[in-house]
Write a protein that holds these residues in place. Structure first.
Motif, short mmCIF file in Angstrom:
data_model
loop_
_atom_site.label_atom_id
_atom_site.label_comp_id
_atom_site.label_asym_id
_atom_site.label_seq_id
_atom_site.Cartn_x
_atom_site.Cartn_y
_atom_site.Cartn_z
N LEU B 29 0.82 -1.21 0.00
CA LEU B 29 0.00 0.00 0.00
C LEU B 29 0.86 1.25 0.00
O LEU B 29 0.51 2.25 -0.64
N CYS B 30 1.99 1.22 0.71
CA CYS B 30 2.85 2.41 0.72
C CYS B 30 3.38 2.69 -0.69
O CYS B 30 3.53 3.86 -1.07
N ARG B 31 3.66 1.63 -1.45
CA ARG B 31 4.07 1.85 -2.85
C ARG B 31 2.95 2.54 -3.64
O ARG B 31 3.20 3.46 -4.41
N ASP B 32 1.72 2.07 -3.42
CA ASP B 32 0.59 2.69 -4.11
C ASP B 32 0.39 4.15 -3.65
O ASP B 32 0.11 5.03 -4.46
N PHE B 33 0.51 4.35 -2.35
CA PHE B 33 0.30 5.71 -1.82
C PHE B 33 1.38 6.67 -2.35
O PHE B 33 1.13 7.86 -2.56
N TYR B 34 2.58 6.13 -2.55
CA TYR B 34 3.66 6.96 -3.10
C TYR B 34 3.27 7.47 -4.48
O TYR B 34 3.45 8.64 -4.81
N LYS B 35 2.70 6.56 -5.30
CA LYS B 35 2.29 6.97 -6.65
C LYS B 35 1.18 8.01 -6.61
O LYS B 35 1.04 8.81 -7.53
N LEU B 36 0.38 8.00 -5.56
CA LEU B 36 -0.69 8.98 -5.42
C LEU B 36 -0.19 10.31 -4.85
O LEU B 36 -0.95 11.26 -4.71
N GLY B 37 1.11 10.37 -4.48
CA GLY B 37 1.64 11.60 -3.90
C GLY B 37 1.29 11.78 -2.43
O GLY B 37 1.36 12.87 -1.88
N TRP B 38 0.92 10.69 -1.75
CA TRP B 38 0.48 10.79 -0.36
C TRP B 38 1.62 10.66 0.65
O TRP B 38 1.49 11.10 1.78
N VAL B 39 2.69 9.96 0.25
CA VAL B 39 3.75 9.65 1.23
C VAL B 39 5.12 10.02 0.67
O VAL B 39 6.12 9.36 0.93
#
Lengths: 244, 244, 244, 244
Positions: B29-39
């Motif tokens: 999920l952190c990989r996905d959140f990175y792509k969303l600009g969240w983390v």
């Protein structure tokens, strides 16, 4: 090559199965930076220093398609800043014809010698460029405060992290016709602003460094975030410094 | 470690071939959140509670490159909110030197204890931050209505879903110098706004929770969508509440 | 299930190694749509009709993580529009507990029955929603002309392609509290605007269809492009129709 | 087919394990261009010339899903510009029914014959289209100076690279109902602006070429970057030419 290395020794400098070997990392990170819009159209890149070796991407190639065999290796201990085109101090030059080391080499060297950095990133991020266009023409720095993301940035790029209430200041220097001519301006700004974690170049981009590639990358992300939100704030007529 | 677990038992807590095991999910999920600009830049993340175990990412590392062996595990049954740095109640501490558990730990705990949440997400989304900057300085909440995406958000984050005509309200608290000092402010806002599915932190980001990681994630997406469109509406001088 | 199929026959409806089998395609396309921001937070999706079978994603789940075994199959030949919750006419219901077919089912059916469409896509694209917010409150349609991308859209969604000088018109209907209550409004708009390739729903999103999944997808892309550029043009005070 | 090739010889033209074979590259690059928003909804694409062979994608298909077997091959040595629909000079026509070569064929040919280009890219980038909408209606070109990214663009697309202080000028031609009718307008603009590296088409997109596919792609990226930042600058009322 005056390095005294055999061909095999030189090639071994960029051959490793370790994904965290600098020659592999530069390729991997450039692919990521491409997706972020930082190294579009051959511009930008990253140089990593590991011990006495400095790893450099070639100039003028698609950064998202670099392979380890395209990487240049220089000794960190140079009598002076390496000039692009000079081959005297290379440890490894890629065999593919026509490759030249990054034109940013002497600028990366500023970070390595003046801040003892372990890595230096150069981006053409539009957020950085738009920021230098929206700030007043006479501004010689960008300032922002009261942003959580400031806490991801280190004093001088390599010291302790800033606090939420600190004001981050990043100098802005003028662009020059040739990239290597930025070297002196960047060095002068780094002397004048010893706490600055990066140097913005008007109408061009930004140079960011860190103790390690991880710190250089995360600081580049924090700064790019701050450049982006500062552009949005300026367009919305919100003040960048202070909490009102 | 006072947990009474052997080294093997502790390690087994983060070792699984099941992609839905919390230690694997957090990395994914952190990989996905990175792509969303969240983390971006090490900020933000997610904590998952499964039964009596709470899984946490480390602090200050690249969130898109976390591996299961970097995950901290705490027992949910603590005498009090865990303070960052305290090691007394850990079930598992990663062996990699220098890793500290997320500074958000006590804030995640608010969601676990006050809402019985199964997961809590923290993002530095620019949409969340810009929203807190564009709303009036004295506003202690963000309100929006008449958006289909409101229907993806649950009352208090864990109850029944809102309806199209409902007004969503998300409290905004002031940021503090240290992340753990947000704990009380977040708890107070959660008490004052029992129906709120999230807490916005001015100039910082947002905390979102849910009964499960799936609900926390989909609610975080719905809220981020609403923050983004609210920013666009405010810039276009459109009212956020009502249907005109 | 009154379908008369054995369990094995029902399961076989969603099991195929062919990546272009509808059960595989829906999963694949939903992942792509997620990256485009069309189905964030469980919203939106696609339904594909192949011969006498209609394939549907479940409601309220993460669309980018659907698997073929989560797909519902209905017979196209129904005595009337299927109502959500009704199980009488299913050919296959996923065994995973708690899954319900998409709430958009009767809206997809409008496209299948009124336009003989082979696929229907529903997105929550912010471009679609912002467009419905920026157009005058009383506007019952969106019109644009003189855009190359208009040429990718078909008359009524299933006829011949529009020409550069044609004016594209997409009706806008009001949103309702429950998604299935949009069914009649969508059908009425499709009757009033027989040439329209899609239906915009104010403060909600868009429904787009085509003869095949390929045509539905490429038309959804062309329309989303036109919604996005129309939003930019409206904000820049440029006229949407005409060439000046 | 009057090419005199056997079926096996024709098929061999698009079969290769080399990822840099034109038939593989076109598929690979179209996937990348799709992610950049350049070829959404079947529009846009790339043609590569290698020696005496010209490789073309089909028209009206999803560009991110093209396979090598869908590629058309034409001889470069044609008595005249190939007209779409004409089959007389094909070396290979895909066997899949209904495929037609790109409608851009004669426009790509302009770049091959007038500039001796090795590749030509056509995009529907919104940055290009918005730029043609924001510039004055009577402007027959786009001009920008003092941007680092200008240095990635070559004189006439195939000559020496521009310098930072040079002014880049890209002609803008009017769109036509049918793509092939742009051929003469593009050729006339290429004659009038011999130094231009690309041709913008109002309300449509851009054509960019280069000596090789690498140069065509990196120039397309640099130009798209410049179109994007020019749109931002125009919206912020910043002058595009000069350094103030």
């Amino acid at each position: 090559m005056a390095s005294g290395l055999t061909h095999e020794q030189a090639e071994a400098l960029v051959q490793s199965h370790d994904p965290e070997h600098p020659a592999n990392l530069i390729c991997d990170l450039c692919r990521d930076f491409y997706k972020l819009g930082w190294v579009t159209g051959t511009g930008g890149g990253i140089s990593i220093r590991k011990g006495e070796h400095v790893y450099l991407a070639p100039s003028g190639v698609q950064k998202e398609r670099i392979k380890p065999e395209h990487i240049f290796v220089l000794p960190f201990a140079q009598s002076s800043l390496p000039k692009p085109g000079s081959q005297r101090d290379f440890l490894r030059i890629p065999s593919k014809e026509g490759l030249k080391e990054s034109a940013c080499t002497p600028l990366f060297w500023n970070a390595f010698t003046m801040r003892n950095a372990g890595a230096c990133i150069h981006t053409h991020s539009q957020h950085a460029v738009m920021l230098t266009l929206l700030l007043p023409r006479e501004a010689d720095s960008f300032k922002i405060s009261h942003q959580e993301m400031i806490k991801g940035v280190r004093l001088g790029g390599v010291g302790k992290t800033l606090r939420f209430f600190d004001t981050l200041e990043v100098p802005i220097i003028e662009n020059t016709a040739d990239e290597e001519d930025l070297t002196e301006g960047m060095a002068a700004a780094m002397e004048k602003f010893p706490d600055a974690p990066a140097i913005l170049v008007r109408r061009h981009g930004v140079y960011v460094w860190g103790n390690t590639w991880e710190q250089a990358k995360t600081q580049a992300e924090c700064l790019d975030y701050l450049f982006e939100i500062a552009v949005k704030m300026l367009l919305a007529k919100l003040p960048l410094v202070g909490d009102n």
